[in-house]
Design a protein around this motif. Structure first.
Motif, PDB file in Angstrom:
ATOM      1  N   HIS A 255      -1.457  11.334  10.987  1.00 51.83           N
ATOM      2  CA  HIS A 255      -1.710  10.014  11.560  1.00 51.83           C
ATOM      3  C   HIS A 255      -3.208   9.889  11.890  1.00 51.83           C
ATOM      4  CE1 HIS A 255      -1.542   6.459  14.064  1.00 51.83           C
ATOM      5  NE2 HIS A 255      -0.316   6.247  13.601  1.00 51.83           N
ATOM      6  N   CYS A 295       1.087  -2.344  13.151  1.00 53.29           N
ATOM      7  CA  CYS A 295       0.699  -1.050  13.720  1.00 53.29           C
ATOM      8  C   CYS A 295      -0.228  -1.264  14.905  1.00 53.29           C
ATOM      9  CB  CYS A 295       0.002  -0.193  12.672  1.00 53.29           C
ATOM     10  SG  CYS A 295      -0.586   1.362  13.366  1.00 53.29           S
ATOM     11  N   PHE A 297      -2.179   0.663  16.251  1.00 53.64           N
ATOM     12  CA  PHE A 297      -3.463   1.363  16.155  1.00 53.64           C
ATOM     13  C   PHE A 297      -4.435   0.645  15.214  1.00 53.64           C
ATOM     14  CE2 PHE A 297      -5.971   5.086  14.431  1.00 53.64           C
ATOM     15  CZ  PHE A 297      -6.727   5.259  15.580  1.00 53.64           C
ATOM     16  N   CYS A 301      -8.292   1.531  13.502  1.00 52.51           N
ATOM     17  CA  CYS A 301      -8.026   2.459  12.402  1.00 52.51           C
ATOM     18  C   CYS A 301      -8.906   2.155  11.209  1.00 52.51           C
ATOM     19  CB  CYS A 301      -6.552   2.357  12.003  1.00 52.51           C
ATOM     20  SG  CYS A 301      -6.122   3.515  10.697  1.00 52.51           S
ATOM     21  N   ALA A 304      -6.897   0.909   8.054  1.00 51.15           N
ATOM     22  CA  ALA A 304      -6.040  -0.277   8.178  1.00 51.15           C
ATOM     23  C   ALA A 304      -6.240  -1.252   7.024  1.00 51.15           C
ATOM     24  CB  ALA A 304      -6.340  -0.975   9.502  1.00 51.15           C
ATOM     25  N   HIS A 335       1.888   3.862   7.706  1.00 45.72           N
ATOM     26  CA  HIS A 335       2.280   3.464   6.349  1.00 45.72           C
ATOM     27  C   HIS A 335       1.595   4.303   5.279  1.00 45.72           C
ATOM     28  CE1 HIS A 335       4.368   0.111   7.983  1.00 45.72           C
ATOM     29  NE2 HIS A 335       3.292  -0.544   8.389  1.00 45.72           N
TER      30      HIS A 335
END
Ligand SMILES: Nc1ncnc2c1ncn2[C@@H]1O[C@H](COP(=O)(O)OP(=O)(O)O)[C@@H](O)[C@H]1O
Ligand code: SF4
Ligand SMILES: [Mg+2]
Length: 344
Positions: A255, A295, A297, A301, A304, A335
């Motif tokens: 992650h 998401c 985050f 991220c 993303a 994902h």
């Protein structure tokens, strides 16, 4: 470290805590909710230590308080040996609570300064006199002082006469007074000097094998849980985003948030440093009253993309298969977790 068994002592499912967000002084109106914990699942194996890590405000203490029944969940189940304790009340609840005890973060504020150490450690016996009849309490408290490495003759002293590390030993002794099976330690060493942190962690490890305890060990820093945890769950904005064995989380995090947290941890082995670029997270943690869509985050991220705003990534493996010996012990709610770790 005790060997975890396959039999879970705690099963946490769909745990949620929303605090109402109100406006107005005389007439309070609810205008939203702080989603402090928003769907947390995990198992705690008997004799296991599960580390829970995440930045300040991500909901760690709220999870801890629900486990020891200081807060009632908004939704979800906490099963202790198969029984959902969130539905218990009265005597049944009291009996279960005895078995799940908390060690608090700050030994400076969690010990009543006007009580002697003996009264602090013996206080749980007021609620559970069956564990220690009045005549035996002083001896029991002295035994507990000895067990946590303090002089039993200190029983009549006050908290201010002790150092931070000693005070946390007093907090641990109180946590052990009722001979619990599970200890929830909420950042037990965060308020202590670095030089005494290891001593307290070592004490907790010794007590774990001596009394066959199961631990939920909370920290905001991955470097502390590494030493004590069998498995680690990483939290972000009220959810677990990655969970796995200690080795998987530290050596193969998938992650992006875990990767970022780990990149901030000093690496003692210079060989390992090559693989570990420093990732600086931009921006602050969003408010849990208004988490990002998809998401949570994604606003910080570097991987993303569109899908991240539209679809909530979930942990794929049900919690009961995520134990240390499970077929899919390592899981990540991203994902694109399969993609190679690429730093921008
Ligand atoms: N009693 C409360 N009322 C309203 N909001 C709360 C309460 N307790 C915690 N929160 C909020 O819930 C979120 C999670 O808090 P907490 O569980 O203490 O996080 P952590 O322990 O990870 O720092 C934070 O945004 C915090 O402000
Ligand atoms: S789902 Fe998207 S935003 Fe969330 S961690 Fe994975 S790549 Fe980043
Ligand atoms: Mg906290």
């Amino acid at each position: 470290m005790a060997e975890p068994t396959a039999e879970p002592i705690l099963e946490v499912r769909g745990l949620v805590k929303h605090y109402p967000l109100t406006q107005g002084i005389v007439i309070k109106r609810q205008i939203g909710a702080v989603k402090a914990v928003d769907g947390v699942d995990f198992d705690l194996g008997s004799g296991e230590t599960l580390g829970i890590v995440g930045e300040s405000g991500c909901g760690k203490s709220t999870v801890a308080k629900m486990l020891v029944n200081l807060e009632r969940p908004t939704a979800g189940e906490i099963r202790y040996k198969g029984e959902d304790i969130t539905r218990l009340s009265g005597r049944a609840l009291k009996a279960v609570r005895r078995n799940i005890q908390m060690v608090f973060q700050d030994p400076y504020t969690s010990l009543n300064p006007r009580m002697t150490v003996g009264d602090i450690i013996g206080e749980p016996y007021e609620i559970h006199p069956e564990v220690a009849p009045k005549g035996s309490r002083r001896q029991k408290v002295q035994d507990l002082l000895d067990v946590v490495g303090l002089n039993p003759e200190y029983i009549n002293r006050y908290p201010h006469q002790f150092s931070g590390g000693q005070r946390q030993r007093i907090g641990i002794a109180r946590g052990l007074a009722l001979r619990p099976e599970v200890i929830v330690a909420d950042e037990p060493v965060s308020a202590l000097d670095v030089s005494v942190q290891a001593q307290v962690v070592n004490l907790l490890e010794r007590l774990q094998s001596e009394f066959r305890l199961s631990y939920v060990f909370i920290a905001h820093d991955l470097s502390i849980v590494r030493h004590i945890s069998d498995r680690v769950g990483v939290m972000y904005l009220g959810r677990i985003v990655e969970v796995g064995s200690d080795a998987e989380i530290y050596e193969h995090p998938t992650h992006p948030y875990t990767q970022a947290l780990l990149s901030a941890v000093p690496v003692p082995d210079p060989g390992a440093r090559e693989h570990r670029e420093r990732i600086i997270l931009s921006g602050d943690v969003p408010s849990p009253a208004n988490p990002p869509s998809g998401c949570r985050f994604r606003t910080r991220c570097w991987k993303a993309r569109e899908r991240c705003a539209l679809e909530v990534p979930e942990l794929a493996v049900p919690a009961e298969f995520r134990g240390l010996s499970g077929p899919a012990a390592h899981d990540s709610a991203c994902h694109f977790a399969e993609e190679k770790h690429v730093v921008p």
